[in-house]
Design a protein around this motif. Structure first.
Motif, short mmCIF file in Angstrom:
data_model
loop_
_atom_site.label_atom_id
_atom_site.label_comp_id
_atom_site.label_asym_id
_atom_site.label_seq_id
_atom_site.Cartn_x
_atom_site.Cartn_y
_atom_site.Cartn_z
N LYS A 62 63.33 -35.67 18.83
CA LYS A 62 62.67 -34.41 18.45
C LYS A 62 63.62 -33.68 17.51
N LYS A 63 63.10 -33.27 16.38
CA LYS A 63 63.90 -32.54 15.41
C LYS A 63 63.04 -31.46 14.78
N SER A 64 63.69 -30.55 14.05
CA SER A 64 62.95 -29.50 13.35
C SER A 64 63.46 -29.33 11.94
N LEU A 65 62.54 -29.07 11.04
CA LEU A 65 62.87 -28.70 9.66
C LEU A 65 62.71 -27.18 9.54
N LYS A 66 63.60 -26.60 8.75
CA LYS A 66 63.58 -25.14 8.63
C LYS A 66 63.42 -24.74 7.17
N CYS A 67 62.69 -23.65 6.96
CA CYS A 67 62.46 -23.12 5.62
C CYS A 67 62.59 -21.60 5.68
N GLU A 68 63.25 -21.02 4.68
CA GLU A 68 63.47 -19.58 4.68
C GLU A 68 63.30 -19.02 3.27
N GLN A 69 62.65 -17.88 3.18
CA GLN A 69 62.54 -17.17 1.89
C GLN A 69 62.64 -15.67 2.13
N HIS A 70 63.22 -14.98 1.14
CA HIS A 70 63.39 -13.53 1.26
C HIS A 70 62.80 -12.84 0.05
N MET A 71 61.67 -13.36 -0.42
CA MET A 71 60.99 -12.78 -1.58
C MET A 71 59.81 -11.91 -1.17
N GLY A 72 59.62 -11.75 0.14
CA GLY A 72 58.49 -10.95 0.60
C GLY A 72 57.15 -11.66 0.47
N HIS A 73 57.19 -12.96 0.24
CA HIS A 73 55.95 -13.72 0.12
C HIS A 73 55.25 -13.82 1.48
N ARG A 74 53.92 -13.74 1.45
CA ARG A 74 53.16 -13.76 2.70
C ARG A 74 52.42 -15.07 2.92
N ALA A 75 52.54 -16.01 2.01
CA ALA A 75 51.96 -17.34 2.21
C ALA A 75 53.09 -18.36 2.16
N MET A 76 53.11 -19.27 3.12
CA MET A 76 54.11 -20.33 3.15
C MET A 76 53.43 -21.65 3.46
N TYR A 77 54.00 -22.73 2.91
CA TYR A 77 53.35 -24.03 2.92
C TYR A 77 54.32 -25.13 3.32
N TRP A 78 53.78 -26.16 3.94
CA TRP A 78 54.47 -27.44 4.09
C TRP A 78 53.70 -28.51 3.33
N TYR A 79 54.46 -29.26 2.52
CA TYR A 79 53.92 -30.40 1.81
C TYR A 79 54.71 -31.65 2.18
N LYS A 80 54.03 -32.79 2.14
CA LYS A 80 54.68 -34.08 2.30
C LYS A 80 54.56 -34.83 0.98
N GLN A 81 55.65 -35.43 0.52
CA GLN A 81 55.61 -36.14 -0.76
C GLN A 81 56.24 -37.52 -0.63
N LYS A 82 55.46 -38.51 -0.92
CA LYS A 82 55.98 -39.89 -1.01
C LYS A 82 56.47 -40.14 -2.43
N ALA A 83 57.31 -41.16 -2.58
CA ALA A 83 57.94 -41.44 -3.88
C ALA A 83 56.89 -41.65 -4.97
N LYS A 84 57.10 -41.00 -6.11
CA LYS A 84 56.25 -41.11 -7.28
C LYS A 84 54.79 -40.70 -7.03
N LYS A 85 54.58 -39.86 -6.02
CA LYS A 85 53.25 -39.34 -5.71
C LYS A 85 53.29 -37.82 -5.74
N PRO A 86 52.14 -37.17 -5.91
CA PRO A 86 52.14 -35.70 -5.85
C PRO A 86 52.32 -35.21 -4.42
N PRO A 87 52.72 -33.97 -4.27
CA PRO A 87 52.81 -33.41 -2.92
C PRO A 87 51.44 -33.35 -2.26
N GLU A 88 51.42 -33.63 -0.96
CA GLU A 88 50.17 -33.53 -0.18
C GLU A 88 50.30 -32.35 0.76
N LEU A 89 49.33 -31.47 0.71
CA LEU A 89 49.37 -30.28 1.56
C LEU A 89 49.22 -30.67 3.02
N MET A 90 50.10 -30.06 3.86
CA MET A 90 49.99 -30.27 5.31
C MET A 90 49.46 -29.01 5.99
N PHE A 91 50.17 -27.91 5.78
CA PHE A 91 49.84 -26.65 6.45
C PHE A 91 50.03 -25.48 5.49
#
Lengths: 115, 112
Positions: free
Chosen positions: B18-47
């Motif tokens: 079990k592990k966790s990935l962490k993401c942080e921003q301090h720009m006051g943005h109210r939308a945040m996203y997770w994408y998965k990207q395989k090699a030489k492919k575009p990002p795929e939206l997860m959440f």
């Protein structure tokens, strides 16, 4: 559903020359945004240029400019005076004008600038 | 500050970990996203989180569990992953409506 198509998987250009990357999209929306993102080997996605669909004037950002043809649903990127640092994967992206944005990415064009 | 910071940059984990990935921003943005990207492919939206609430879940397997503890932080909890889940995981943030997303440098995940 929105689709974004980039028909050029790979392109190359001589340093200092100009290159155009193509992008077409399909949507029934009237208000939307289009973007070009660059992803160098360092892997961070970097915004290159942005276009609002309601604006007729083509966006420009230094050496980067777009040719936005709304009726044809075409959004090409022109890179002038190509530099070695422009070598990267370029993704065209579409976003609807609504909250909780969802980006739709094209399949990408791998651009190599040759010295 | 126009950065989205992701940690760790690289992660190797076994299928029972079990592990966790962490993401942080301090720009006051109210939308945040997770994408998965395989090699030489575009990002795929997860959440997508909008105003700290999950607004889009693109039919992602339950072994991926997102969490948004506050408006600046986004986590992705990983459990019982498969080797095919190996990919670059990108976090991004944007204003709530109609602006570009700012991306982090990603976490290169390898499942062994």
């Amino acid at each position: 559903a929105q689709t974004v198509t980039q028909s050029q998987p790979e392109m190359s250009v001589q340093e200092a020359e100009t290159v155009t990357l193509s992008c077409t999209y399909d949507t029934s929306e009237n208000n939307y945004y289009l973007f070009w993102y660059k992803q160098p080997p360092s892997r961070q996605m970097i915004l290159v240029i942005r276009q609002e669909a309601y604006k007729q004037q083509n966006a420009t950002e230094n050496r980067f400019s777009v040719n936005f043809q709304k009726a044809a649903k075409s959004f090409s990127l022109k890179i002038s005076d190509s530099q070695l640092g422009d070598t990267a994967m370029y993704f065209c992206a579409f976003m609807k004008h609504e909250a909780g944005n969802q980006f739709y990415f094209g399949t990408g064009t791998s651009l190599t600038v040759i010295p | 500050d126009t950065e989205v910071t992701q940690t760790p940059k690289h992660l190797v984990m076994g299928m029972t970990n079990k592990k966790s990935l962490k993401c942080e921003q301090h720009m006051g943005h109210r939308a945040m996203y997770w994408y998965k990207q395989k090699a030489k492919k575009p990002p795929e939206l997860m959440f997508v989180y909008s105003y700290e609430k999950l607004s889009i879940n693109e039919s992602v397997p339950s072994r991926f569990s997102p969490e948004c503890p506050n408006s600046s932080l986004l986590n992705l909890h990983l459990h019982a992953l498969q080797p095919e889940d190996s990919a670059l995981y990108l976090c991004a943030s944007s204003q709530a409506t109609g602006t570009e997303a700012f991306f982090g440098q990603g976490t290169r995940l390898t499942v062994v």
